[in-house]
Design a protein around this motif. Structure first.
Motif, short mmCIF file in Angstrom:
data_model
loop_
_atom_site.label_atom_id
_atom_site.label_comp_id
_atom_site.label_asym_id
_atom_site.label_seq_id
_atom_site.Cartn_x
_atom_site.Cartn_y
_atom_site.Cartn_z
N ILE A 208 -56.19 33.53 -15.17
CA ILE A 208 -56.07 33.66 -16.14
C ILE A 208 -54.24 34.09 -16.95
O ILE A 208 -53.79 35.24 -16.81
CB ILE A 208 -56.58 34.76 -17.62
N ARG A 209 -53.42 32.97 -17.20
CA ARG A 209 -52.31 33.32 -17.94
C ARG A 209 -51.67 34.16 -18.99
O ARG A 209 -51.70 33.57 -19.65
CB ARG A 209 -51.46 32.00 -17.77
N HIS A 210 -51.96 35.64 -19.02
CA HIS A 210 -51.70 36.45 -19.49
C HIS A 210 -51.69 37.62 -18.92
O HIS A 210 -52.35 38.41 -17.88
CB HIS A 210 -53.48 36.31 -20.29
N ILE A 211 -49.87 37.98 -19.80
CA ILE A 211 -49.65 39.34 -19.06
C ILE A 211 -49.69 40.51 -18.96
O ILE A 211 -50.30 41.05 -17.63
CB ILE A 211 -48.29 38.74 -19.19
N GLY A 212 -50.81 40.87 -20.18
CA GLY A 212 -51.20 42.17 -20.57
C GLY A 212 -52.19 42.01 -19.54
O GLY A 212 -52.64 42.91 -18.54
N LYS A 213 -52.78 40.97 -19.59
CA LYS A 213 -54.68 40.64 -18.31
C LYS A 213 -54.16 41.27 -16.82
O LYS A 213 -54.67 41.91 -16.31
CB LYS A 213 -55.28 40.04 -18.82
N LEU A 214 -53.27 40.77 -16.79
CA LEU A 214 -52.29 40.72 -15.49
C LEU A 214 -52.45 42.14 -15.35
O LEU A 214 -51.96 42.42 -14.14
CB LEU A 214 -52.15 39.26 -14.68
N LYS A 215 -51.31 42.55 -15.78
CA LYS A 215 -50.95 43.82 -15.44
C LYS A 215 -51.96 45.11 -16.21
O LYS A 215 -52.09 45.67 -15.15
CB LYS A 215 -49.30 44.48 -16.70
N ALA A 216 -52.70 44.47 -16.32
CA ALA A 216 -54.35 45.55 -16.40
C ALA A 216 -54.82 45.99 -15.18
O ALA A 216 -55.10 47.02 -14.97
CB ALA A 216 -55.06 45.11 -17.12
N ILE A 217 -54.63 44.34 -14.31
CA ILE A 217 -55.28 44.73 -12.86
C ILE A 217 -54.16 45.49 -12.32
O ILE A 217 -55.13 47.05 -11.34
CB ILE A 217 -55.06 43.00 -12.54
N ARG A 218 -53.46 45.21 -12.04
CA ARG A 218 -53.00 46.52 -11.83
C ARG A 218 -52.43 48.30 -11.95
O ARG A 218 -53.10 48.67 -11.25
CB ARG A 218 -50.61 46.06 -11.67
N ASP A 219 -53.01 47.65 -13.02
CA ASP A 219 -52.75 49.51 -13.90
C ASP A 219 -54.29 49.99 -13.89
O ASP A 219 -54.22 51.45 -13.94
CB ASP A 219 -52.64 49.64 -15.27
N ASN A 220 -55.39 49.17 -13.36
CA ASN A 220 -56.10 49.50 -13.58
C ASN A 220 -56.25 50.50 -11.69
O ASN A 220 -57.36 51.41 -11.71
CB ASN A 220 -57.37 48.61 -13.58
#
Length: 186
Positions: A88-100
């Motif tokens: 899912i090409r949403h940078i906020g969602k991808l960054k959320a995985i790293r942040d999590n």
């Protein structure tokens, strides 16, 4: 004769396999809990089947790595992932995985058994709800609101109360299989 499944489960083989073998089954493995928490966050605004169809790409890009490794992903690495239509090409969602992953690591550094901590919200045992029709199951509960607040306080992202309830259903903290479903736990 086919098995009776929950009304939300379509005849898509991927959906049926997820329903039959994963959804509502108690999970305590930290890696799998982390994956499911992150995938539920990826679903925000989308259907679950969309996430299931992209799950293999998420595993390739993220979940084949340790949580500690994911926590080290750079913004540049995440931005490159936006090129993959399998995500899912949403940078906020991808960054959320790293942040999590970073938030998960912080809990571990505090000597917290994250699986035990997550399951403490349901007193270490699955809640078995009486669900005649899946549309009667709540979108969120007081428990999912508490879990969401606690996760956010620890730095987790994309973990609203509805996402947390879906996570709780997915990992068996809550069993919301319909009463007539062959996969309902007793």
């Amino acid at each position: 004769m086919s098995l009776q499944r929950c009304g939300w489960c379509s005849n898509d083989p991927l959906y049926m396999a997820y329903h039959d073998h994963e959804w509502g089954k108690a999970v305590h493995d930290e890696g799998h809990l982390f994956e499911m928490l992150c995938l539920e966050g990826q679903q925000a605004g989308l259907s679950w089947i969309t996430v299931l169809k992209k799950r293999d790409s998420y595993r390739q890009h993220f979940f084949q790595y340790s949580i500690a490794e994911i926590a080290q992903f750079s913004d540049l690495k995440l931005e490159h992932m936006l090129q993959d239509a399998g995500l899912i090409r949403h940078i906020g969602k991808l960054k959320a995985i790293r942040d999590n992953a970073i938030a998960w690591q912080h809990l571990k550094q505090q000597q917290i058994d994250v699986s035990h901590w997550l399951w403490s919200f349901v007193e270490q045992q699955s809640i078995h709800n009486d669900v005649a029709d899946y549309r009667q199951a709540p979108a969120q509960t007081d428990i999912s609101q508490s879990l969401s607040k606690a996760l956010k306080n620890h730095g987790f992202k994309f973990v609203g109360p509805t996402t947390c309830y879906a996570f709780m259903q997915a990992v068996g903290m809550v069993d919301d299989h319909e009463n007539t479903c062959a996969f309902k736990s007793n």
